[in-house]
Design a protein around this motif. Sequence first.
Motif, PDB file in Angstrom:
ATOM      1  N   GLY A 225       0.793  -1.230   0.000  1.00  0.00           N
ATOM      2  CA  GLY A 225       0.000   0.000   0.000  1.00  0.00           C
ATOM      3  C   GLY A 225       0.817   1.267   0.000  1.00  0.00           C
ATOM      4  N   ALA A 226       2.139   1.160   0.168  1.00  0.00           N
ATOM      5  CA  ALA A 226       2.977   2.358   0.197  1.00  0.00           C
ATOM      6  C   ALA A 226       3.403   2.712  -1.217  1.00  0.00           C
ATOM      7  CB  ALA A 226       4.197   2.126   1.079  1.00  0.00           C
ATOM      8  N   TYR A 227       2.487   3.316  -1.966  1.00  0.00           N
ATOM      9  CA  TYR A 227       2.718   3.618  -3.369  1.00  0.00           C
ATOM     10  C   TYR A 227       3.675   4.794  -3.533  1.00  0.00           C
ATOM     11  CZ  TYR A 227      -1.571   0.859  -3.909  1.00  0.00           C
ATOM     12  OH  TYR A 227      -2.502  -0.124  -3.859  1.00  0.00           O
ATOM     13  N   PRO A 228       4.197   4.998  -4.756  1.00  0.00           N
ATOM     14  CA  PRO A 228       4.881   6.263  -5.042  1.00  0.00           C
ATOM     15  C   PRO A 228       3.962   7.423  -4.695  1.00  0.00           C
ATOM     16  CG  PRO A 228       5.131   4.713  -6.853  1.00  0.00           C
ATOM     17  CD  PRO A 228       4.136   4.103  -5.921  1.00  0.00           C
ATOM     18  N   ARG A 229       4.526   8.542  -4.270  1.00  0.00           N
ATOM     19  CA  ARG A 229       3.673   9.620  -3.782  1.00  0.00           C
ATOM     20  C   ARG A 229       4.287  10.987  -4.036  1.00  0.00           C
ATOM     21  NH1 ARG A 229       2.873   8.000   2.020  1.00  0.00           N
ATOM     22  NH2 ARG A 229       3.056   5.949   1.061  1.00  0.00           N
ATOM     23  N   PHE A 230       3.444  12.003  -3.874  1.00  0.00           N
ATOM     24  CA  PHE A 230       3.896  13.393  -3.929  1.00  0.00           C
ATOM     25  C   PHE A 230       3.031  14.197  -2.962  1.00  0.00           C
ATOM     26  CE2 PHE A 230       0.629  12.846  -7.108  1.00  0.00           C
ATOM     27  CZ  PHE A 230      -0.168  13.980  -7.003  1.00  0.00           C
ATOM     28  N   ASP A 231       3.428  15.450  -2.703  1.00  0.00           N
ATOM     29  CA  ASP A 231       2.732  16.330  -1.756  1.00  0.00           C
ATOM     30  C   ASP A 231       2.671  15.727  -0.355  1.00  0.00           C
ATOM     31  OD1 ASP A 231       2.375  18.206  -3.645  1.00  0.00           O
ATOM     32  OD2 ASP A 231       0.243  17.925  -3.938  1.00  0.00           O
ATOM     33  N   HIS A 232       3.669  14.899   0.003  1.00  0.00           N
ATOM     34  CA  HIS A 232       3.786  14.364   1.350  1.00  0.00           C
ATOM     35  C   HIS A 232       4.785  15.211   2.131  1.00  0.00           C
ATOM     36  CE1 HIS A 232       6.894  12.748  -1.243  1.00  0.00           C
ATOM     37  NE2 HIS A 232       7.650  12.633  -0.167  1.00  0.00           N
ATOM     38  N   CYS A 233       5.089  14.820   3.358  1.00  0.00           N
ATOM     39  CA  CYS A 233       6.177  15.472   4.082  1.00  0.00           C
ATOM     40  C   CYS A 233       7.092  14.396   4.655  1.00  0.00           C
ATOM     41  CB  CYS A 233       5.656  16.392   5.185  1.00  0.00           C
ATOM     42  SG  CYS A 233       4.878  15.546   6.582  1.00  0.00           S
ATOM     43  N   THR A 234       8.384  14.699   4.709  1.00  0.00           N
ATOM     44  CA  THR A 234       9.390  13.799   5.256  1.00  0.00           C
ATOM     45  C   THR A 234      10.306  14.579   6.192  1.00  0.00           C
ATOM     46  OG1 THR A 234       9.361  12.369   3.286  1.00  0.00           O
ATOM     47  CG2 THR A 234      11.287  12.224   4.719  1.00  0.00           C
ATOM     48  N   VAL A 235      10.502  14.060   7.395  1.00  0.00           N
ATOM     49  CA  VAL A 235      11.382  14.701   8.379  1.00  0.00           C
ATOM     50  C   VAL A 235      12.232  13.628   9.039  1.00  0.00           C
ATOM     51  CG1 VAL A 235       9.836  16.646   8.830  1.00  0.00           C
ATOM     52  CG2 VAL A 235       9.582  14.538  10.155  1.00  0.00           C
ATOM     53  N   ALA A 236      13.249  14.067   9.781  1.00  0.00           N
ATOM     54  CA  ALA A 236      14.108  13.166  10.541  1.00  0.00           C
ATOM     55  C   ALA A 236      13.840  13.384  12.022  1.00  0.00           C
ATOM     56  CB  ALA A 236      15.574  13.420  10.223  1.00  0.00           C
ATOM     57  N   THR A 243       7.945   9.608   6.922  1.00  0.00           N
ATOM     58  CA  THR A 243       7.187  10.145   5.796  1.00  0.00           C
ATOM     59  C   THR A 243       5.700  10.028   6.117  1.00  0.00           C
ATOM     60  OG1 THR A 243       8.864   9.655   4.123  1.00  0.00           O
ATOM     61  CG2 THR A 243       6.597   9.820   3.361  1.00  0.00           C
ATOM     62  N   VAL A 244       4.959  11.127   5.837  1.00  0.00           N
ATOM     63  CA  VAL A 244       3.549  11.185   6.228  1.00  0.00           C
ATOM     64  C   VAL A 244       2.695  11.605   5.036  1.00  0.00           C
ATOM     65  CG1 VAL A 244       1.873  12.173   7.828  1.00  0.00           C
ATOM     66  CG2 VAL A 244       4.252  11.869   8.544  1.00  0.00           C
ATOM     67  N   GLY A 245       1.607  10.852   4.779  1.00  0.00           N
ATOM     68  CA  GLY A 245       0.563  11.254   3.847  1.00  0.00           C
ATOM     69  C   GLY A 245       1.022  11.464   2.418  1.00  0.00           C
ATOM     70  N   GLY A 246       0.268  12.315   1.696  1.00  0.00           N
ATOM     71  CA  GLY A 246       0.548  12.626   0.299  1.00  0.00           C
ATOM     72  C   GLY A 246      -0.469  11.995  -0.645  1.00  0.00           C
ATOM     73  N   GLY A 277      -7.059  10.998   5.053  1.00  0.00           N
ATOM     74  CA  GLY A 277      -5.766  11.268   4.447  1.00  0.00           C
ATOM     75  C   GLY A 277      -5.643  12.704   3.969  1.00  0.00           C
ATOM     76  N   ARG A 278      -4.408  13.111   3.762  1.00  0.00           N
ATOM     77  CA  ARG A 278      -4.173  14.487   3.327  1.00  0.00           C
ATOM     78  C   ARG A 278      -2.828  14.602   2.620  1.00  0.00           C
ATOM     79  NH1 ARG A 278      -4.890  17.191   8.917  1.00  0.00           N
ATOM     80  NH2 ARG A 278      -6.512  15.595   8.916  1.00  0.00           N
ATOM     81  N   GLY A 279      -2.775  15.557   1.711  1.00  0.00           N
ATOM     82  CA  GLY A 279      -1.532  15.911   1.052  1.00  0.00           C
ATOM     83  C   GLY A 279      -1.280  17.389   1.247  1.00  0.00           C
ATOM     84  N   GLY A 280      -0.109  17.856   0.852  1.00  0.00           N
ATOM     85  CA  GLY A 280       0.213  19.274   1.007  1.00  0.00           C
ATOM     86  C   GLY A 280       0.339  19.702   2.446  1.00  0.00           C
ATOM     87  N   LEU A 281       0.584  18.763   3.372  1.00  0.00           N
ATOM     88  CA  LEU A 281       0.734  19.104   4.773  1.00  0.00           C
ATOM     89  C   LEU A 281       2.178  19.517   5.059  1.00  0.00           C
ATOM     90  CD1 LEU A 281       0.803  15.772   6.843  1.00  0.00           C
ATOM     91  CD2 LEU A 281       1.109  15.880   4.378  1.00  0.00           C
ATOM     92  N   GLY A 282       2.340  20.323   6.115  1.00  0.00           N
ATOM     93  CA  GLY A 282       3.672  20.727   6.520  1.00  0.00           C
ATOM     94  C   GLY A 282       4.076  19.992   7.777  1.00  0.00           C
ATOM     95  N   CYS A 283       5.351  19.606   7.883  1.00  0.00           N
ATOM     96  CA  CYS A 283       5.832  18.873   9.052  1.00  0.00           C
ATOM     97  C   CYS A 283       7.105  19.515   9.600  1.00  0.00           C
ATOM     98  CB  CYS A 283       6.116  17.413   8.686  1.00  0.00           C
ATOM     99  SG  CYS A 283       4.651  16.449   8.268  1.00  0.00           S
ATOM    100  N   ALA A 284       7.293  19.390  10.897  1.00  0.00           N
ATOM    101  CA  ALA A 284       8.504  19.867  11.552  1.00  0.00           C
ATOM    102  C   ALA A 284       8.741  19.022  12.784  1.00  0.00           C
ATOM    103  CB  ALA A 284       8.388  21.339  11.918  1.00  0.00           C
TER     104      ALA A 284
END
Length: 367
Positions: A225-236, A243-246, A277-284
């Motif tokens: 289920g973890a498809y290629p994606r865009f408009d997600h967010c990735t942080v360390a 990686t979250v959403g998209g 679900g959501r895309g275009g989210l911001g993460c920090a």
Amino acid sequence: NLDSGKCSCAPDRTGLNCTEHSYWCTSGQPRVMTESSGTLQVTGSELYSNDMNCTWMIVGPPDALITLIFGAFSSEYGYDWARVYANPTSNLEDTLATFTGTYPAGMTVSSTTGTLVVWFTSDITVVSSGFTAQWSIAGTLTCDSFSLDCPEGTHRVSNTTRCPSLPCTPEDCCSHELCGNASCPVGYGAVRPETVCVSLYCYPLECCQALYSWQTLTPSATPSGAYPRFDHCTVALGEVLVTVGGFSPGGIMNDVLWSRDGLSWTQSTTQAFPTGGRGGLGCAVLGSRVFAVGGFDIDGRNFGEVYYMGDPLSGIWTLVELPGFPPRGYAGVAAFSARLWVVAGYASDHTGLNDVYGSAEPAAGAT
């Protein structure tokens, strides 16, 4: 067109005077192109039509390199899609790229299977200008098939060098000089002086290499289920990538992926947010927690929520008290001075915001 006062080409024609051939979108059987280069486009009109479903299939020699370069691209975001595949089966694992929305000219997609398929679909409402794209096919020939003498003052490159042209030309298989002591721009260092230039003339890109280079990492295991994606967010978060959403070819994502090495990823949940679900989210990352701000759903509805998560292995999010700023997507989100900052973004009415918000007190979970 007597109504608009603008001229348009007849089907399968393009160019300033409509003298060039182009493959337009037609419903039904795929349009198959075997020429070494050409043009395809959705329509010759200013806007494409609703409910379109068309496929172009570019076919070259087995294992040939096929390159597709898009002009400006515009479609209804999230509903009208162009998908590019490496094989006519159009399986998910053969997906090379997916496009929806607006992109500048110059997007490039390549296939090394000898086949490249473009599939465009539109829904029953809202249209846009679509796209035009140009393809070229490079053969699988190498310079060992080049039987001509190189021009005076040049020498042959390695016989295993692949020819971009069909058939191989002197520009593919002959070189004027070695790199020698190349002069390189800032941030680049010279390769070995004995390096043979592939082109007839040594260019900086041939004789210089980045001092800081990138390595392509291919995931060794993709979670179900973890498809290629865009408009997600990735942080360390510490020693874990999160990686979250998209959005993806499978729809909107409501999951959390984590990895300790960037190679193997684990999907800890597929129900991250209770509102969907959501895309275009911001993460920090603030302290020991990941914060997720805003975003929008598959229908374009913006969120104004703030969540935090302390353990990406569990994928459990906690809703922070609703913030005092309007819902938004694509917001700039940062952690600074033990506080969360939200900068501008994309409003619900599809306009850009020009505001800055900072949490009045150190954010929950910052310690």
